[in-house]
Design an enzyme around this catalytic site. Structure first.
Site, mmCIF file in Angstrom:
data_model
loop_
_atom_site.group_PDB
_atom_site.id
_atom_site.type_symbol
_atom_site.label_atom_id
_atom_site.label_comp_id
_atom_site.label_asym_id
_atom_site.label_seq_id
_atom_site.Cartn_x
_atom_site.Cartn_y
_atom_site.Cartn_z
ATOM 1 C CE LYS A 116 -1.742 22.287 42.709
ATOM 2 N NZ LYS A 116 -0.990 21.252 42.011
ATOM 3 C CD GLU A 200 -7.870 26.224 45.131
ATOM 4 O OE1 GLU A 200 -7.347 25.681 46.111
ATOM 5 O OE2 GLU A 200 -7.287 27.054 44.417
ATOM 6 C CG HIS A 235 -2.979 28.627 34.221
ATOM 7 N ND1 HIS A 235 -3.711 29.601 34.863
ATOM 8 C CD2 HIS A 235 -3.849 28.021 33.364
ATOM 9 C CE1 HIS A 235 -4.958 29.578 34.434
ATOM 10 N NE2 HIS A 235 -5.066 28.637 33.522
ATOM 11 N NE ARG A 292 9.081 21.780 41.661
ATOM 12 C CZ ARG A 292 8.828 22.973 41.156
ATOM 13 N NH1 ARG A 292 9.766 23.897 41.194
ATOM 14 N NH2 ARG A 292 7.662 23.264 40.622
#
Length: 666
Positions: A116, A200, A235, A292
């Site tokens: 990430k 973040e 999540h 994907r």
């Protein structure tokens, strides 16, 4: 085009890929673990190869073994589905080295998006907006904590590798950061073999909007519009729709172009999804790119009329994209509801067990069901607990939502606890109908989406009684037919008693309360004494646990599923469970010893932070369980002293097992 494709996955995605291959005349090779020997995907494929024991790391994650099967079976390509090896750059490269086509992006593209932190640096260079945060290489706890302080709480800790909500923790206070960081790292390591994280800014009222992109090997790239995936628990997505409610054409084009730039920046080929987080004012930020096919790809197929798996196969075989951007049209609206074996009343923890009854709505152009299970299959602890994906389409959002509500009412599952009732409440919620969605929607409306269980209604009790008496009648008739004297009065079940009213009383346990229903035998019907008054009941039993009932002249159809003394009644879209019991045994059941803490699900103990004799306080973390790639923390329910600990790290536990016991302080 390929002649034979190996599908390196299981469950509904393996079945879904196999069906497209069959339509295109491509032979398929399934791989399966010992636990999946009788699975649906095994039967759907032309041949199937055993690759190992039940645990995924010993079967579906054995890339070398899967490539060997491809070579020996003559498969020219491998479709990885999603999960497992689908975003494993090493596996994609190993396929290429073995001369097998990997139906997915190049290994370099997977590597670019696999981290990430690295992905965000690439996106910044490509002009894609980013969420404020720290994506650096320094993984010292002190550096990460300092970054959180600079960003400002609340913050989100995310696994640098992977997705799906694994290794993700919201932190609201600096004093909680170290604990949540440790938990995120454990989950990330267990799920992806990489414990690196990024930090973040946590947006308080965001929407999760993703864009489906596709690129070929000759330089073409398009987007197939957006999906809104804001409704999530833990999540993880639970309900998706396309297009996103309230999306303007200008914003759609802006996000679509940003997603295409993201794909082009890494030389992408194949199907991918660029995920954005969007604020109420319309600003959006890049979150990650999934290299994907996504679980929710069917909603995109419903609004475009395209088969994305067919696109994958054609692009992997070297063909250009089937459509240019200008040829793609958005038509109508679609929803996908993920039906899981999980318990919404228990923080959506996964559930296991045999599917004793499975009845689904009729499918067609407007209703689609993707599933990898059948009635009688087992939902095990080893794999994702998804039972099916219910996908519906309508001319507009309101029409699609009505169709979703109706289809959910017709979707019946008995066995493991499921989220079907929760999904029905969600689809019926006024705020959801108004399109007021955000990632905190479930928590915001939790009380109405997961209400307290109501007592069994008179209708439910009447259906349970009627089903029991009709079953007894059928069994008696069957015994009579098999006996030497089918007309013997000893086979009658009319309840006839000399000089007395012919009646029988059934005793039910209804979520802790005892209910007695007396049934009086009358010619052609039963007169039931219910808590709310008397009801005349008659009916017939049908196939697949169905019952056609007439209650005081009101005719209805329901399902009553019997498993020993347990009865599950499914009627009008509601599910209720009763136990038909002997009143003499009430109060004699085994009880959990006071002060004990039990396992809320089957799984593995991955952390024990206390020992016998330790003093603990209410809310203190004591033990961590892991099941189905999720962690659950066992916390002290009171101040006290640990009397004993029954399991150590690495040991397996069953649901309901006593993990430890606390002696409460006086």
């Amino acid at each position: 085009m390929f002649d034979k494709v190996l599908i390196a996955n299981r469950g509904e995605i393996a079945c879904r890929v196999a069906l497209t291959c069959r339509r295109l005349g491509i032979r398929t090779v399934a791989v399966y673990s010992e636990a999946d020997a009788h699975a649906r995907h095994v039967d759907l494929c032309d041949e199937a190869w055993l690759i190992g024991p039940a645990p995924a790391r010993e079967s579906y994650l054995r890339g070398g073994r899967i490539i060997d099967v491809a070579l020996h079976s003559g498969a020219q390509a491998i479709h990885p589905g999603y999960g497992f090896l689908s975003e494993n750059a090493g596996f994609a490269r190993a396929c290429e080295e073995a001369g097998i086509v990997f139906i997915g992006p190049p290994a370099a593209a997977i590597e670019a998006m696999g981290s990430k932190s690295a992905a965000k640096a690439i996106m910044a260079d490509a002009g894609v907006p980013l969420v404020p945060g720290y994506h650096g290489a320094d993984q010292e706890e002190s550096r990460l904590a300092a970054a959180a302080d600079e960003i400002g709480y609340p913050v989100l800790i995310k696994a640098s590798a992977g997705g799906g909500g694994k290794g993700m923790r919201r932190v609201d206070r600096p004093e909680d950061f170290a604990r949540e960081l440790a938990a995120a790292r454990r989950e990330a390591s267990a799920s992806f073999g990489d414990d690196r994280v990024l930090v973040e800014k946590y947006l308080l009222h965001p929407r999760h909007i993703e864009v489906q992109v596709f690129a070929d090997g000759v330089g073409n790239a398009v987007h197939l519009f957006e999906r809104d995936c804001s409704v999530q628990r833990r999540h993880q997505k639970v309900l998706e729709e396309a297009p996103a409610p309230g999306m303007t054409e200008a914003r759609r084009n802006e996000m679509g172009q940003a997603a295409v730039r993201a794909a082009q920046a890494i030389g992408y080929v194949g199907a991918g999804t660029v995920e954005f987080i969007a604020e109420p004012d319309g600003r959006f930020y890049f979150m990650e790119m999934n290299t994907r096919l996504q679980v929710e790809h069917p909603v995109t197929e419903m609004i475009t009329g395209e088969d994305l798996v067919e696109w994958q196969l054609r692009v992997a075989a070297g063909a250009p994209l089937p459509r240019e951007q200008s040829a793609l049209e958005l038509q109508g609206h679609a929803f996908e509801a993920r039906i899981y074996a999980e318990d919404p009343d228990n923080d959506f923890l996964p559930a296991t067990g045999r599917i004793r009854h499975l009845r689904t709505p009729e499918t067609g152009s407007d209703v689609r069901i993707d599933t990898g299970v059948r009635e009688g299959d087992e939902v095990s602890v080893h794999y994702d607990p998804m039972i099916a994906k219910l996908v519906v389409w309508g001319d507009d959002r309101s029409a699609a939502l009505r169709r979703l509500r109706h289809a959910l009412t017709d979707f019946e599952v008995v066995g493991p606890t499921t989220n079907t009732a929760f999904l029905k409440a969600l689809a019926a919620h006024p705020a959801f109908a108004a399109g007021e969605v955000e990632t905190g929607f479930i928590e915001q409306h939790r009380d109405t989406l997961i209400p307290e269980r109501e007592p069994a209604s008179d209708r439910v009790l009447a259906l349970a009684c009627l089903a029991e008496f009709l079953r007894i009648d059928e069994e008696a008739a069957d015994r009579a037919a098999r006996s030497g004297d089918p007309y013997s009065p000893w086979h009658h079940t009319t309840g006839w008693v000399l000089n007395d009213d012919n009646h029988h009383t059934l005793h039910f346990r209804d979520d802790g309360r005892d209910v007695a229903v007396t049934a009086h035998y009358r010619p052609g019907h039963y007169l039931l004494e219910l808590p709310g008054g008397e009801t005349r009941a008659r009916g017939t039993l049908g196939r697949e646990d169905r019952i056609q009932a007439d209650l005081d002249g009101v005719r209805l159809t329901a399902s009553v599923v019997r498993d020993g003394p347990h009865l599950t009644i499914l009627c009008d879209g509601h599910v209720h469970e009763l136990v038909c019991h002997d009143p003499l045994t009430v109060g004699m059941e085994d009880e959990v010893r006071e002060g004990s803490l039990t396992a809320p699900m089957p799984g593995t103990v991955i952390s024990v932070t206390i020992a016998e004799g330790d003093t603990v306080t209410e809310g203190q973390a004591l033990m961590v369980l892991e099941a189905m790639k999720m962690e659950y923390t066992i916390k002290a329910t009171t101040d006290g002293v640990i009397e004993h600990v029954n399991f150590a790290e690495g040991e397996q536990v069953t649901e309901g097992a006593e993990l430890l016991a606390i002696r409460a302080e006086d």
